[in-house]
Design a protein around this motif. Structure first.
Motif, PDB file in Angstrom:
ATOM      1  N   LYS A   3       0.858  -1.188   0.000  1.00 23.05           N
ATOM      2  CA  LYS A   3       0.000   0.000   0.000  1.00 23.05           C
ATOM      3  C   LYS A   3       0.894   1.238   0.000  1.00 23.05           C
ATOM      4  O   LYS A   3       1.886   1.296   0.723  1.00 23.05           O
ATOM      5  CB  LYS A   3      -0.894  -0.011   1.239  1.00 23.05           C
ATOM      6  N   ILE A   4       0.538   2.216  -0.854  1.00 23.76           N
ATOM      7  CA  ILE A   4       1.304   3.458  -0.934  1.00 23.76           C
ATOM      8  C   ILE A   4       0.379   4.650  -0.744  1.00 23.76           C
ATOM      9  O   ILE A   4      -0.830   4.562  -0.953  1.00 23.76           O
ATOM     10  CB  ILE A   4       2.074   3.588  -2.273  1.00 23.76           C
ATOM     11  N   GLU A   5       0.964   5.746  -0.370  1.00 26.57           N
ATOM     12  CA  GLU A   5       0.234   7.004  -0.199  1.00 26.57           C
ATOM     13  C   GLU A   5       0.275   7.764  -1.528  1.00 26.57           C
ATOM     14  O   GLU A   5       1.357   7.993  -2.082  1.00 26.57           O
ATOM     15  CB  GLU A   5       0.895   7.838   0.900  1.00 26.57           C
ATOM     16  N   MET A   7      -1.157  11.309  -3.146  1.00 23.18           N
ATOM     17  CA  MET A   7      -1.826  12.585  -2.860  1.00 23.18           C
ATOM     18  C   MET A   7      -3.094  12.744  -3.692  1.00 23.18           C
ATOM     19  O   MET A   7      -3.086  12.451  -4.889  1.00 23.18           O
ATOM     20  CB  MET A   7      -0.885  13.756  -3.172  1.00 23.18           C
ATOM     21  N   SER A   9      -5.808  11.084  -3.741  1.00 22.96           N
ATOM     22  CA  SER A   9      -6.599   9.892  -4.055  1.00 22.96           C
ATOM     23  C   SER A   9      -7.676   9.725  -2.986  1.00 22.96           C
ATOM     24  O   SER A   9      -7.536  10.204  -1.864  1.00 22.96           O
ATOM     25  CB  SER A   9      -5.714   8.643  -4.118  1.00 22.96           C
ATOM     26  N   ASP A  12      -7.449   3.414  -1.758  1.00 18.01           N
ATOM     27  CA  ASP A  12      -6.099   2.907  -1.525  1.00 18.01           C
ATOM     28  C   ASP A  12      -5.419   2.584  -2.852  1.00 18.01           C
ATOM     29  O   ASP A  12      -6.043   2.046  -3.768  1.00 18.01           O
ATOM     30  CB  ASP A  12      -6.144   1.644  -0.673  1.00 18.01           C
ATOM     31  N   ASN A  39      -9.369   9.452  -9.196  1.00 19.87           N
ATOM     32  CA  ASN A  39      -8.308   8.504  -8.865  1.00 19.87           C
ATOM     33  C   ASN A  39      -7.503   8.083 -10.088  1.00 19.87           C
ATOM     34  O   ASN A  39      -6.289   7.892 -10.006  1.00 19.87           O
ATOM     35  CB  ASN A  39      -8.888   7.299  -8.126  1.00 19.87           C
TER      36      ASN A  39
END
Length: 107
Positions: A3-5, A7, A9, A12, A39
């Motif tokens: 899982k990444i962050e 901006m 969005s 997940d 997204n």
């Protein structure tokens, strides 16, 4: 997948590296407009020539394709669950004509 962050969005995002290909993925199949468009647009900004973006959605995001077709290739297929899987890749080294800010806000 990790899982990444990402901006801006609203779902997940995940990242996986296979060989030298970076694969980003997100699922908007349970979301209504404008979330799939928002997204997709933030996800597309992650792409370079060694990566692809996979979007899982409940239907084909046909409004998205004309906005990005100058800069991105996309392949659409149905999953066995009946969802739509779209795989995006960058046509050139960087997007030239896609207006990410306008498209993500006006979704």
């Amino acid at each position: 997948m990790e899982k990444i962050e990402v901006m801006h969005s609203t779902v997940d995002f995940y990242k996986e590296i296979k060989d030298s290909l970076t694969i980003y993925q997100f699922d908007t199949s349970m979301c209504g407009p404008p979330e799939p468009m928002v997204n997709a647009m933030v996800g597309l900004q992650l792409l370079d020539k060694n990566s692809q973006l996979i979007m899982i959605n409940h239907q084909s995001p046909s409004g998205l394709f004309p906005k990005i077709e100058q800069d991105f290739n996309f392949i659409e297929e149905r999953t066995k669950e009946g969802k739509v899987k779209i795989t995006f890749t960058l046509k050139n080294s960087s997007p030239k004509s896609t207006n990410f800010l306008e498209n993500s806000c006006n979704g």
